[in-house]
Write a protein that holds these residues in place. Structure first.
Motif, short mmCIF file in Angstrom:
data_model
loop_
_atom_site.label_atom_id
_atom_site.label_comp_id
_atom_site.label_asym_id
_atom_site.label_seq_id
_atom_site.Cartn_x
_atom_site.Cartn_y
_atom_site.Cartn_z
N TRP A 153 2.82 1.85 2.48
CA TRP A 153 1.55 1.75 3.18
C TRP A 153 0.87 0.42 2.91
CZ3 TRP A 153 0.28 7.29 1.14
CH2 TRP A 153 0.98 8.23 1.91
N GLY A 154 0.94 -0.08 1.70
CA GLY A 154 0.35 -1.38 1.39
C GLY A 154 1.07 -2.52 2.08
N ASN A 155 2.41 -2.47 2.12
CA ASN A 155 3.17 -3.52 2.79
C ASN A 155 2.87 -3.58 4.29
OD1 ASN A 155 4.51 -4.80 0.74
ND2 ASN A 155 6.32 -3.50 0.83
N ILE A 156 2.75 -2.40 4.90
CA ILE A 156 2.48 -2.36 6.34
C ILE A 156 1.14 -3.02 6.64
CG2 ILE A 156 2.09 -0.83 8.31
CD1 ILE A 156 3.97 1.18 6.92
N MET A 157 0.14 -2.72 5.82
CA MET A 157 -1.17 -3.34 6.04
C MET A 157 -1.14 -4.83 5.73
SD MET A 157 -3.93 -0.48 4.75
CE MET A 157 -3.14 -0.15 3.16
N ALA A 158 -0.38 -5.22 4.73
CA ALA A 158 -0.29 -6.64 4.39
C ALA A 158 0.34 -7.44 5.52
CB ALA A 158 0.51 -6.81 3.10
N GLU A 159 1.40 -6.89 6.11
CA GLU A 159 2.06 -7.59 7.21
C GLU A 159 1.20 -7.64 8.46
OE1 GLU A 159 5.65 -5.45 7.72
OE2 GLU A 159 6.65 -6.30 5.97
N GLY A 160 0.32 -6.66 8.63
CA GLY A 160 -0.47 -6.59 9.86
C GLY A 160 -1.83 -7.24 9.80
N THR A 170 9.02 -2.33 -11.37
CA THR A 170 7.99 -3.18 -11.96
C THR A 170 6.60 -2.72 -11.57
OG1 THR A 170 9.51 -5.06 -11.84
CG2 THR A 170 7.18 -5.55 -12.17
N VAL A 171 6.42 -2.36 -10.30
CA VAL A 171 5.13 -1.87 -9.84
C VAL A 171 4.77 -0.56 -10.54
CG1 VAL A 171 3.91 -0.92 -7.83
CG2 VAL A 171 5.23 -3.04 -7.62
N LEU A 172 5.76 0.31 -10.69
CA LEU A 172 5.51 1.59 -11.37
C LEU A 172 5.07 1.36 -12.81
CD1 LEU A 172 5.60 4.65 -11.26
CD2 LEU A 172 8.02 4.56 -11.89
N ILE A 173 5.73 0.44 -13.51
CA ILE A 173 5.34 0.13 -14.89
C ILE A 173 3.96 -0.52 -14.93
CG2 ILE A 173 5.92 -1.29 -16.89
CD1 ILE A 173 8.87 -0.93 -16.15
N ALA A 174 3.72 -1.43 -13.98
CA ALA A 174 2.45 -2.15 -13.97
C ALA A 174 1.28 -1.21 -13.70
CB ALA A 174 2.49 -3.25 -12.91
N ILE A 175 1.50 -0.17 -12.94
CA ILE A 175 0.43 0.79 -12.66
C ILE A 175 0.29 1.79 -13.80
CG2 ILE A 175 -0.28 2.64 -11.11
CD1 ILE A 175 1.06 1.12 -8.84
N THR A 176 1.40 2.14 -14.44
CA THR A 176 1.38 3.17 -15.47
C THR A 176 0.73 2.68 -16.76
OG1 THR A 176 3.40 4.16 -14.57
CG2 THR A 176 2.81 4.72 -16.83
N LEU A 236 -3.53 3.99 -4.57
CA LEU A 236 -4.44 2.94 -4.13
C LEU A 236 -4.06 1.59 -4.73
CD1 LEU A 236 -6.98 2.14 -2.61
CD2 LEU A 236 -8.32 2.78 -4.61
N VAL A 237 -3.73 1.57 -6.02
CA VAL A 237 -3.36 0.30 -6.67
C VAL A 237 -2.07 -0.26 -6.07
CG1 VAL A 237 -2.67 -0.76 -8.85
CG2 VAL A 237 -4.56 0.86 -8.81
N GLU A 238 -1.11 0.62 -5.77
CA GLU A 238 0.14 0.15 -5.13
C GLU A 238 -0.17 -0.49 -3.79
OE1 GLU A 238 3.20 -0.08 -2.37
OE2 GLU A 238 1.76 1.59 -2.21
N ALA A 243 1.97 -8.77 -4.23
CA ALA A 243 2.47 -8.65 -5.60
C ALA A 243 3.03 -7.27 -5.86
CB ALA A 243 1.35 -8.95 -6.60
N GLY A 244 3.45 -6.58 -4.82
CA GLY A 244 3.92 -5.21 -4.98
C GLY A 244 5.38 -5.04 -4.61
N ILE A 245 5.66 -3.99 -3.83
CA ILE A 245 7.01 -3.69 -3.40
C ILE A 245 7.55 -4.81 -2.52
CG2 ILE A 245 8.44 -1.94 -2.30
CD1 ILE A 245 7.01 -0.93 -4.75
N ASN A 246 8.86 -5.00 -2.53
CA ASN A 246 9.46 -6.02 -1.67
C ASN A 246 9.03 -5.84 -0.22
OD1 ASN A 246 10.91 -7.14 -3.82
ND2 ASN A 246 12.59 -5.67 -3.57
N PRO A 247 8.71 -6.93 0.48
CA PRO A 247 8.15 -6.81 1.83
C PRO A 247 9.04 -6.05 2.81
CG PRO A 247 7.87 -9.03 0.98
CD PRO A 247 8.74 -8.31 0.00
N GLU A 248 10.36 -6.12 2.63
CA GLU A 248 11.23 -5.42 3.59
C GLU A 248 11.24 -3.91 3.39
OE1 GLU A 248 13.80 -6.94 0.15
OE2 GLU A 248 12.23 -7.72 1.47
#
Length: 268
Positions: A214-221, A126-132, A195-197, A205-210
């Motif tokens: 790079w975006g998930n790591i920053m979001a969790e921290g 979904t993220v790949l389609i949303a960015i493409t 960058l968008v990912e 609203a991106g990749i599953n948190p688990e």
């Protein structure tokens, strides 16, 4: 600077490819007893809020982030190339297709991506389609402009007069003119997609948190930045270096493929 960018990007790409064999710890292993630990001999850049090794997660996160960047670049360039060739060569289709493209370009990339993810649910595809999807109109306009210019060249007019089919003219005479600008555009799309990912993951609203990215790591921290700044600092630094390196290489490719830049080099 270009050589340095190439070396840094090569290190990041190779580290992401061989991440399962080079990470010192399981990136998904929870160790509450060592949560939010700073850098030491065991955890080189510290741990996150769940006690997971931050270095291992940053290295593994490169697989997802780079895959999204490269995948978005390939798909958007391929789709934009096909639509741009048709729009630039077939006049009646140009008026219809470009109005749709203009409508998509009127919506900011990140807002359109968030809307698509919210509609279809979070996930890698979904993220790949949303960015493409937001990137395709830009490729279409680029290819169309090249085709409109090349269509007036004498060799294309000669091919039309000789009775060559539209498919043959597009494949043999128009397509080669789009290769150089598409290579450059592809590098920019790759950097933008990474960058968008990261932004989508940071917003939840991106990749599953688990799944480490790079975006998930920053979001969790972000809630623990004051305790351990490295949770955001290190993945953010890797994202910045990756995007800067890709953009520098894209500029170098543009200069190498631009005859005017080559002529300046000869004159000097």
């Amino acid at each position: 600077m270009v050589m340095l960018a190439a070396v840094l990007l090569a290190i990041i790409v190779l580290a992401s490819i061989f991440a399962p064999w080079i990470v010192p710890h399981d990136p998904g292993r929870l160790s509450p007893s060592v949560r939010l630990r700073g850098p030491d001999s065991t955890f080189w850049i510290g741990t996150d809020a769940f006690g997971r090794d931050l270095f291992s997660r940053v290295v593994m996160g490169g697989q997802i982030s780079l895959a999204v960047g490269v995948g978005a670049a390939i798909v958007s360039v391929a789709a934009g190339l096909a639509l741009g060739l048709l729009a630039g060569y077939i006049r009646w289709l140009d008026a219809i297709l470009m109005r749709f493209v203009d409508g998509l370009m009127a919506i900011p990339n990140i807002l359109l991506a968030i809307a698509i993810v919210s509609l279809w649910g979070a996930g890698l595809w979904t993220v790949l389609i949303a960015i493409t999807i937001p990137e395709i109109p830009r490729v279409v306009r680029l290819v169309r402009s090249v085709v409109l210019s090349a269509r007036e060249e004498p060799y294309v007019e000669a091919a039309i007069a000789a009775g060559s089919s539209s498919w043959l003219i597009m494949r043999r005479h128009l397509l080669p003119n789009t290769v150089a600008p598409l290579i450059v555009q592809g590098t920019y799309i790759c950097a933008s997609a990474i960058l968008v990912e990261a932004i989508l993951s940071f917003l939840g609203a991106g990749i599953n948190p688990e799944t480490p990215s790079w975006g998930n790591i920053m979001a969790e921290g972000r809630l623990f930045f004051q305790i351990n700044p490295g949770i955001i600092l290190w993945p953010g630094l890797v994202v910045s270096v990756t995007i800067l390196s890709i953009n520098l290489l894209g500029d170098a490719v543009r200069d190498a493929l631009d005859p005017r830049m080559a002529k300046r080099g000869i004159d000097r």
